[in-house]
Design an enzyme around this catalytic site. Structure first.
Site, PDB file in Angstrom:
ATOM      1  CG  ASP A  64     -11.560 -22.988 -48.607  1.00  0.00           C
ATOM      2  OD1 ASP A  64     -10.331 -23.146 -48.697  1.00  0.00           O
ATOM      3  OD2 ASP A  64     -12.383 -23.599 -49.320  1.00  0.00           O
ATOM      4  NE  ARG A  85     -15.784 -17.983 -55.368  1.00  0.00           N
ATOM      5  CZ  ARG A  85     -15.297 -18.791 -54.426  1.00  0.00           C
ATOM      6  NH1 ARG A  85     -14.043 -19.206 -54.488  1.00  0.00           N
ATOM      7  NH2 ARG A  85     -16.031 -19.146 -53.402  1.00  0.00           N
ATOM      8  N   GLY A 136     -18.240 -22.245 -54.142  1.00  0.00           N
ATOM      9  CA  GLY A 136     -17.873 -23.270 -55.123  1.00  0.00           C
ATOM     10  C   GLY A 136     -17.107 -22.637 -56.275  1.00  0.00           C
ATOM     11  N   GLY A 137     -15.913 -23.149 -56.519  1.00  0.00           N
ATOM     12  CA  GLY A 137     -15.054 -22.552 -57.536  1.00  0.00           C
ATOM     13  C   GLY A 137     -15.633 -22.566 -58.937  1.00  0.00           C
ATOM     14  CE  LYS A 181      -9.241 -23.271 -56.808  1.00  0.00           C
ATOM     15  NZ  LYS A 181     -10.010 -23.986 -55.788  1.00  0.00           N
ATOM     16  CB  THR A 225     -18.669 -25.186 -50.551  1.00  0.00           C
ATOM     17  OG1 THR A 225     -17.705 -24.145 -50.462  1.00  0.00           O
ATOM     18  CG2 THR A 225     -19.806 -24.900 -49.614  1.00  0.00           C
ATOM     19  CG  ASP A 234     -15.567 -23.251 -43.594  1.00  0.00           C
ATOM     20  OD1 ASP A 234     -15.805 -23.884 -44.641  1.00  0.00           O
ATOM     21  OD2 ASP A 234     -15.043 -22.113 -43.579  1.00  0.00           O
ATOM     22  CG  ASP A 293     -14.402 -18.307 -43.028  1.00  0.00           C
ATOM     23  OD1 ASP A 293     -15.140 -19.269 -43.340  1.00  0.00           O
ATOM     24  OD2 ASP A 293     -13.898 -17.549 -43.880  1.00  0.00           O
TER      25      ASP A 293
HETATM   26  C1  XBP Z   1     -15.173 -21.924 -49.685  1.00  0.00           C
HETATM   27  C2  XBP Z   1     -15.462 -21.820 -51.104  1.00  0.00           C
HETATM   28  C3  XBP Z   1     -14.690 -22.664 -52.035  1.00  0.00           C
HETATM   29  C4  XBP Z   1     -13.305 -22.246 -52.332  1.00  0.00           C
HETATM   30  C5  XBP Z   1     -12.827 -22.893 -53.610  1.00  0.00           C
HETATM   31  O1  XBP Z   1     -16.391 -21.760 -48.943  1.00  0.00           O
HETATM   32  O2  XBP Z   1     -16.346 -21.118 -51.514  1.00  0.00           O
HETATM   33  O3  XBP Z   1     -15.387 -22.615 -53.229  1.00  0.00           O
HETATM   34  O4  XBP Z   1     -13.273 -20.822 -52.435  1.00  0.00           O
HETATM   35  O5  XBP Z   1     -12.925 -24.262 -53.572  1.00  0.00           O
HETATM   36  P1  XBP Z   1     -16.542 -22.419 -47.499  1.00  0.00           P
HETATM   37  P2  XBP Z   1     -13.280 -25.090 -54.935  1.00  0.00           P
HETATM   38  O6  XBP Z   1     -15.361 -21.983 -46.689  1.00  0.00           O
HETATM   39  O7  XBP Z   1     -17.803 -21.803 -46.959  1.00  0.00           O
HETATM   40  O8  XBP Z   1     -16.640 -23.907 -47.639  1.00  0.00           O
HETATM   41  O9  XBP Z   1     -12.638 -24.382 -56.086  1.00  0.00           O
HETATM   42  O10 XBP Z   1     -12.733 -26.469 -54.711  1.00  0.00           O
HETATM   43  O11 XBP Z   1     -14.791 -25.089 -55.079  1.00  0.00           O
HETATM   44 MG    MG Z   2     -15.108 -20.623 -45.097  1.00  0.00          MG
END
Ligand code: XBP
Ligand code: MG
Length: 254
Positions: free
Chosen positions: A26, A71, A67-68, A96, A134, A24, A191
């Site tokens: 983030d 969200r 997903g931003g 963003k 994601t 992963d 994570d």
């Molecule tokens: C990470 C996310 C992402 C980021 C934002 O989840 O949820 O949406 O917070 O990225 P994971 P975008 O670590 O489970 O992949 O704004 O590009 O969606």
């Molecule tokens: Mg993550």
């Protein structure tokens, strides 16, 4: 894991080989959420004339929505926006994404301690490297290159490529498909509980390396849960192999 040893596996069972690790991004490869994505969302709200600013606890709550764009849209709907929420969320999210990409390409993030060493060790052991996130490709690709180096990641699956985001298994299934491997030939590194659910639903043994946002989540079913990649017993190719094997041995024996 329980106390059954490898000898408890069913006769005739061939031990799966670890051929790839799927990371992963983030919160796993880098601590990008609190001081990375969060300020980019807040600056995007400001640029679109919206009086919205997500503080650290509020953003922690919102991380349950992956997903931003989703969200933002969910938050807008929670705060009284009607059908216009989707379109507004799409526009704010585009801003963003541009802001976050700029931060990435200006060198704004470093890998979590122990990640570069682990990746080097995996490659040295002939284990392939893949990524399933994601997030959007426009920032994920340069980020992964900056964190791990060029031509290290063989398969990069992002949120653009799948119609359902984590906890759905689609991103991990696509990563396995692109690697040409079965679920028992790879290990996921995540994570969060949402990420663990996604990888587990794709059939993968999963190691969780927590961070400040995720430390208290439920990680039942993980092959291992740790708070760091480094430390006295750092993550290594050998440890990945051992955790992968013990997770599958436990599973087959059960
Ligand atoms: C990470 C996310 C992402 C980021 C934002 O989840 O949820 O949406 O917070 O990225 P994971 P975008 O670590 O489970 O992949 O704004 O590009 O969606
Ligand atoms: Mg993550």
């Amino acid at each position: 894991m329980g106390d059954r040893g490898p000898s408890a596996a069913r006769p005739g069972w061939i031990r799966p080989q670890l051929r790839a690790v799927i990371f992963d991004v983030d919160g796993t490869l880098a601590d990008t959420e609190r001081d990375g994505h969060r300020p980019a969302f807040n600056e995007a709200f400001r640029r679109h004339g919206l009086d919205i600013s997500w503080d650290v606890p509020e953003y922690g709550r919102l991380l349950q929505i992956t997903g931003g764009r989703r969200r933002i849209a969910t938050y807008l709907r929670e705060h009284g926006y009607g059908p216009e929420a989707e379109d507004l969320a799409m526009r704010v999210h585009q801003t963003k994404t541009t802001l976050f990409r700029e931060r990435v390409t200006s060198g704004g993030f470093t890998a979590r301690p122990g990640v570069p060493r682990l990746v080097e060790d995996l490659r040295g052991a002939g284990i392939r490297i893949a990524v399933a996130t994601t997030g959007r490709r426009s920032w994920a690709e340069p980020l992964v290159t900056r964190l791990l180096g060029a031509d290290v990641v063989e398969v990069l699956v992002t949120g653009d490529a799948v119609s359902r985001l984590k906890p759905d298994p689609a991103a991990y299934r696509l990563a396995l498909q692109e690697l040409g491997l079965g679920a028992d030939e790879a290990l996921a590194v995540e994570d969060s509980a949402i990420g663990l659910r996604s990888a587990t639903a794709a059939g993968l043994a999963t190691v969780v390396v927590t961070n400040a946002y995720t430390a208290d989540q439920d990680f039942s079913g993980a092959a291992a849960v740790r708070s760091a990649f480094d430390g006295p017993e750092p993550m290594s190719a050998q440890r990945c192999r051992a955790l992968h094997e013990s997770w599958w041995t436990e599973r087959r024996a059960g």
